[in-house]
Design a protein around this motif. Structure first.
Motif, mmCIF file in Angstrom:
data_model
loop_
_atom_site.group_PDB
_atom_site.id
_atom_site.type_symbol
_atom_site.label_atom_id
_atom_site.label_comp_id
_atom_site.label_asym_id
_atom_site.label_seq_id
_atom_site.Cartn_x
_atom_site.Cartn_y
_atom_site.Cartn_z
ATOM 1 N N MET A 54 1.046 -1.109 0.154
ATOM 2 C CA MET A 54 -0.239 -0.022 0.181
ATOM 3 C C MET A 54 0.880 1.562 -0.194
ATOM 4 S SD MET A 54 -3.408 0.716 2.790
ATOM 5 C CE MET A 54 -4.803 0.741 1.797
ATOM 6 N N PRO A 55 0.599 2.279 -0.731
ATOM 7 C CA PRO A 55 1.364 3.025 -1.000
ATOM 8 C C PRO A 55 1.379 4.211 0.272
ATOM 9 C CG PRO A 55 -0.616 3.574 -2.154
ATOM 10 C CD PRO A 55 -0.446 2.460 -1.745
ATOM 11 N N ARG A 56 2.308 4.528 0.630
ATOM 12 C CA ARG A 56 2.351 5.656 1.836
ATOM 13 C C ARG A 56 1.353 6.817 1.949
ATOM 14 N NH1 ARG A 56 7.983 6.481 4.421
ATOM 15 N NH2 ARG A 56 7.369 7.411 5.005
ATOM 16 N N ILE A 57 0.682 7.621 2.910
ATOM 17 C CA ILE A 57 0.424 8.463 2.753
ATOM 18 C C ILE A 57 0.981 9.864 2.678
ATOM 19 C CG2 ILE A 57 -0.090 8.185 5.321
ATOM 20 C CD1 ILE A 57 -3.578 9.477 4.568
ATOM 21 N N LYS A 58 0.329 10.516 1.908
ATOM 22 C CA LYS A 58 1.787 12.487 1.650
ATOM 23 C C LYS A 58 0.956 13.020 3.080
ATOM 24 C CE LYS A 58 1.434 11.477 -3.050
ATOM 25 N NZ LYS A 58 1.976 12.327 -4.560
#
Length: 102
Positions: A1-5
């Motif tokens: 899952m991509p990291r939250i910005k």
């Protein structure tokens, strides 16, 4: 899952702040609403009539089915048929209804 910005987290904080403000405002509105409904209810009840007109509004009591608050326990002990019979025989209640008649 991509990291939250971080900008999404900043937006989350903004939303939380806005929601807190809205909750505070809505609480005050809910309290005012409750007071106005109590005034309207008392007004209509004091007339002894089924309905009354106030400006462009008609206040009336609308019958609601009766409620048995201890229904779950009764169903457990006596069965669903007896509970349904009792609920159908419960006395009607009144609910204030305000209609914009303009």
């Amino acid at each position: 899952m991509p990291r939250i910005k971080p900008d999404r987290l900043i937006r989350l904080r903004q939303i939380e702040s806005q929601l807190a403000t809205i909750a505070k405002d809505s609480s005050a509105l809910a309290s005012e609403r409750k007071q106005i409904l109590a005034e309207a209810h008392a007004d209509l009840e004091s007339t002894g009539k089924d309905q009354v007109k106030r400006g462009n509004f008609r206040l009336c009591f609308e019958e609601q089915p009766g409620r048995v608050k201890w229904k779950d326990e009764f169903v457990r002990v006596s069965g669903s048929e007896a509970a349904a019979k009792l609920a159908n025989e419960a006395p009607k209640t009144k609910k204030l209804k305000i209609i914009d008649a303009s």
